[in-house]
Write a protein that holds these residues in place. Structure first.
Motif, short mmCIF file in Angstrom:
data_model
loop_
_atom_site.label_atom_id
_atom_site.label_comp_id
_atom_site.label_asym_id
_atom_site.label_seq_id
_atom_site.Cartn_x
_atom_site.Cartn_y
_atom_site.Cartn_z
N HIS A 41 -67.65 18.31 -27.08
CA HIS A 41 -66.63 17.42 -27.67
C HIS A 41 -66.57 17.67 -29.18
O HIS A 41 -67.40 17.17 -29.93
CB HIS A 41 -66.97 15.96 -27.39
N GLN A 58 -70.35 18.07 -30.40
CA GLN A 58 -71.45 17.54 -29.59
C GLN A 58 -71.41 18.22 -28.22
O GLN A 58 -70.33 18.50 -27.69
CB GLN A 58 -71.32 16.03 -29.41
N TYR A 59 -72.59 18.46 -27.64
CA TYR A 59 -72.64 19.05 -26.31
C TYR A 59 -73.98 18.72 -25.67
O TYR A 59 -74.91 18.23 -26.34
CB TYR A 59 -72.45 20.58 -26.38
N LYS A 60 -74.06 18.97 -24.38
CA LYS A 60 -75.30 18.75 -23.64
C LYS A 60 -75.76 20.06 -23.02
O LYS A 60 -74.96 20.80 -22.44
CB LYS A 60 -75.10 17.69 -22.55
N SER A 66 -77.38 14.15 -26.48
CA SER A 66 -76.45 15.19 -26.88
C SER A 66 -76.99 15.95 -28.08
O SER A 66 -77.66 15.39 -28.93
CB SER A 66 -75.08 14.58 -27.24
N LEU A 67 -76.70 17.24 -28.10
CA LEU A 67 -77.00 18.06 -29.26
C LEU A 67 -75.74 18.14 -30.12
O LEU A 67 -74.64 17.82 -29.66
CB LEU A 67 -77.44 19.45 -28.83
N VAL A 68 -75.89 18.55 -31.35
CA VAL A 68 -74.74 18.65 -32.23
C VAL A 68 -74.80 19.94 -33.02
O VAL A 68 -75.88 20.42 -33.39
CB VAL A 68 -74.67 17.44 -33.20
N GLN A 69 -73.67 20.54 -33.23
CA GLN A 69 -73.57 21.75 -34.01
C GLN A 69 -72.42 21.59 -35.00
O GLN A 69 -71.37 21.06 -34.65
CB GLN A 69 -73.31 22.95 -33.09
N THR A 70 -72.62 22.05 -36.23
CA THR A 70 -71.66 21.82 -37.30
C THR A 70 -71.14 23.13 -37.84
O THR A 70 -71.89 24.08 -38.08
CB THR A 70 -72.31 21.01 -38.44
N PRO A 121 -75.66 14.08 -38.97
CA PRO A 121 -75.70 14.31 -37.51
C PRO A 121 -75.78 12.98 -36.77
O PRO A 121 -76.28 12.00 -37.31
CB PRO A 121 -76.98 15.14 -37.32
N PRO A 122 -75.26 12.93 -35.54
CA PRO A 122 -75.36 11.69 -34.75
C PRO A 122 -76.82 11.25 -34.63
O PRO A 122 -77.72 12.07 -34.45
CB PRO A 122 -74.78 12.10 -33.40
N TYR A 157 -82.03 19.42 -39.44
CA TYR A 157 -80.61 19.18 -39.17
C TYR A 157 -79.84 19.19 -40.48
O TYR A 157 -80.28 18.58 -41.46
CB TYR A 157 -80.41 17.84 -38.46
#
Length: 282
Positions: free
Chosen positions: A66, A113-115, A123-127, A178-179, A219
């Motif tokens: 997402h 965000q993804y799993k 969820s993991l997050v990438q920027t 990050p979330p 992060y």
């Protein structure tokens, strides 16, 4: 050497294995699963079109991807990608950036965000950070740095800004975390006035939500700095990082604990059996 005499060696191996199993794994951005790329075009009247390509660059599927587009003063959610197989790419188009009216540079940040597993709760997050310009590219005169410190188990960000020009700057700051993290005193855009040549610094406490308990490793955090001058727009991205020390999580490691207990019990029974057997021989 009899089996009974091997007990100290077996016990040492047991504790070494227990230490390995009990050590939490580190989640760091070095193991990013996604590749994010953006192309931005701006029309003569300032309309902005963004093309985002999301690629699964890992060796296994990822789920519930997402993306979130962070513009210079707004955030827009992108469409959900339910599953992305290894090597698969999806193109997402976005025309929701507000029209730009001043010549200059504008920041663009995408947080996806993804799993890693379909049934994962966390969820993991990438920027991905980028920028684009309208009519001409300009260099910001406001630079800075971000430092993350932990004191008594609490984290906070120290932000440093430096106006390298001789003129006053009314800057707008937006902090992207990050979330799982919340800046207690910096949850929305923040205004700041810098006199010519002025250097300032300030701190903001970082609150860790329940989701942060699943995070460990480094992060990235981003501070977007913008200002307008002489009908032109300037932007600067300042990057730092926060660090989560490994924390033991019972829900995550209960199978390891069970295996350790069973192995320890087996070794104890074995030792007790050999001791009784040896006493019988005597």
């Amino acid at each position: 050497m009899k089996c009974f005499d091997r007990f100290p060696t077996l016990l040492a191996i047991f504790f070494l294995w227990a230490l390995v199993l009990m050590t939490p794994s580190t989640t760091a951005f070095a193991d990013e699963a996604l590749t994010l790329a953006t192309e931005t075009t701006v029309s003569q009247d300032g309309a902005v079109h963004i093309s985002l390509t999301v690629t699964n660059s890992s060796g296994s599927p990822v789920y519930h991807v997402h993306p979130m587009f962070h513009f210079h003063h707004a955030m827009v959610m992108g469409g959900m990608i339910h599953k992305l197989d290894p090597g698969e790419s999806v193109l997402i188009e976005n025309d929701e950036h507000p029209p730009v009216l001043r010549a200059g540079n504008y920041p663009l940040v995408v947080m996806a965000q993804y799993k890693a597993g379909m049934n994962d709760s966390a969820s993991l997050v990438q920027t991905h950070t980028s920028s684009f310009y309208y009519q001409e590219s300009l260099i910001s005169q406001v630079l800075g740095a971000i430092e993350y410190v932990r004191e008594s188990g609490e984290g906070k960000l120290r932000i440093f800004l430096n106006n390298q020009s001789g003129s006053l700057k009314n800057v707008r700051l937006m902090l992207l975390l990050p979330p799982g993290l919340v800046a207690q005193e910096f949850q929305e855009m923040k205004g700041f006035t810098l006199r010519g040549g002025e250097r300032v610094s300030f701190e903001t406490p970082i609150l860790e939500t329940q989701a942060a308990s699943l995070m460990n490793g480094n992060y990235p955090v981003y501070l977007l700095v913008e200002y307008a001058e002489m009908l032109k727009h300037y932007s600067q991205e300042i990057q730092g990082e926060v660090y989560f020390p490994p924390i033991f999580n019972f829900k995550q490691h209960w199978p390891h604990l069970l295996a350790i207990v069973l192995l320890g019990s087996a070794l104890g029974l074995y030792y007790n059996f050999r001791r009784k057997f040896r006493l019988t021989e005597i």
